[in-house]
Design an enzyme around this catalytic site. Structure first.
Site, mmCIF file in Angstrom:
data_model
loop_
_atom_site.group_PDB
_atom_site.id
_atom_site.type_symbol
_atom_site.label_atom_id
_atom_site.label_comp_id
_atom_site.label_asym_id
_atom_site.label_seq_id
_atom_site.Cartn_x
_atom_site.Cartn_y
_atom_site.Cartn_z
ATOM 1 N N SER A 43 0.824 -1.212 0.000
ATOM 2 C CA SER A 43 0.000 0.000 0.000
ATOM 3 C C SER A 43 0.858 1.262 0.000
ATOM 4 O O SER A 43 0.436 2.298 -0.515
ATOM 5 C CB SER A 43 -0.960 0.003 1.188
ATOM 6 O OG SER A 43 -0.260 -0.056 2.412
ATOM 7 N N GLU A 44 2.067 1.184 0.578
ATOM 8 C CA GLU A 44 2.948 2.361 0.581
ATOM 9 C C GLU A 44 4.408 1.958 0.442
ATOM 10 O O GLU A 44 4.853 0.960 1.029
ATOM 11 C CB GLU A 44 2.818 3.159 1.885
ATOM 12 C CG GLU A 44 1.452 3.720 2.158
ATOM 13 C CD GLU A 44 1.082 4.889 1.288
ATOM 14 O OE1 GLU A 44 1.973 5.438 0.600
ATOM 15 O OE2 GLU A 44 -0.087 5.266 1.309
ATOM 16 N N THR A 45 5.155 2.740 -0.316
ATOM 17 C CA THR A 45 6.609 2.724 -0.295
ATOM 18 C C THR A 45 7.064 4.120 0.095
ATOM 19 O O THR A 45 6.646 5.112 -0.522
ATOM 20 C CB THR A 45 7.200 2.328 -1.658
ATOM 21 O OG1 THR A 45 6.804 0.985 -1.974
ATOM 22 C CG2 THR A 45 8.716 2.392 -1.630
#
Length: 259
Positions: A43-45
């Site tokens: 969902s996030e980097t």
């Protein structure tokens, strides 16, 4: 380029919300950061670059850059405290949402975040069709926050992703008053190419202010009831809130990428 895979708001691997963290000397192009986020398929980097005594921090979903992310901030702080700033007691990030400070509090990392201003909006049939449960209230900040009375139904929800994407808000959250916890919730982000965000920090910048007002208490213990699950220890402080949780390292990878 090293990439750390951290489970945030987790006490052991495979819980909480996974985030990828890259600590860099300088930012690569936005196009490359987006490609890395898509390849990581989380969902996030997060991408962090040191600036003086502090760090600049940016977050990318597979669908693009976002203005605020709690779990990837927690994950980045965990990586920095563990590998880069071992003697530090706090770290301040410069972000699209202003300065965000993370402080060591025993076994937890406590983040200082802005609270979103919520506006109550009418409940619509489209909301109930998308989530698949009766909705009693709806609130809009950056995201859409829907309230249901059926807390027990939240863990088993299988919302319609296409219908969620047609609703207002960048992300779509559903919440209810808890029994063991002050609140339970789940978070979905089809507009960002993320079907479900397992434990959403920025979502709780909507959820916590609502339940703090409803329950007439400043300290809120919130549970995100996804399959992975995660617990957030929160406290309202005016128009901001603190949000604390733990994190664990899952892996460290070497990315072989070039501009």
């Amino acid at each position: 380029m090293k990439c750390y895979h951290v489970d945030a708001f987790a006490e052991k691997p495979f819980e909480g919300n996974p985030a990828a963290v890259c600590v860099l000397d300088k930012y690569p192009s936005d196009a490359l950061m987006l490609k890395i986020a898509i390849e990581n398929n989380l969902s996030e980097t997060a991408f962090a670059v040191k600036e003086g005594e502090n760090y600049h921090l940016r977050w990318f979903t597979p669908g693009g850059e976002i203005d605020l992310c709690g779990h990837a901030t927690l994950g980045t702080a965990f990586v920095l405290f563990t590998f880069f700033e071992k003697e530090a007691k706090s770290i301040t990030f410069h972000t699209m949402s202003g300065p965000l400070t993370v402080v060591k509090k025993g076994d937890l990392l406590e983040m200082d975040f802005p609270a979103y201003e919520l506006k109550e909006v009418p409940v619509t049939p489209a909301m109930e069709e998308a989530f698949g449960v009766p909705i009693t209230e709806a609130w809009l900040g950056r995201d859409l926050l829907c309230v249901t009375e059926d807390a027990a139904a939240i863990p088993a929800l299988t919302p319609d992703q296409a219908k969620l994407a047609e609703l207002d808000g960048l992300l779509q959250h559903i919440t209810a008053k808890g029994t063991e916890y002050d609140s339970v919730s789940r978070t979905f982000a089809p507009k960002l190419a993320v079907a479900e965000d397992p434990v959403c920090g920025s979502g709780h910048c909507h959820i916590v202010p609502l339940w703090a007002q409803k329950l007439c208490k400043e300290k809120i213990i919130a549970r995100q009831a996804s399959k992975r699950g995660g617990t957030l220890y929160c406290e309202m402080q005016g128009d901001r809130l603190t949000m604390a949780g733990s994190a664990v390292l899952y892996s460290i990878a070497e990315l072989y990428v070039e501009e």
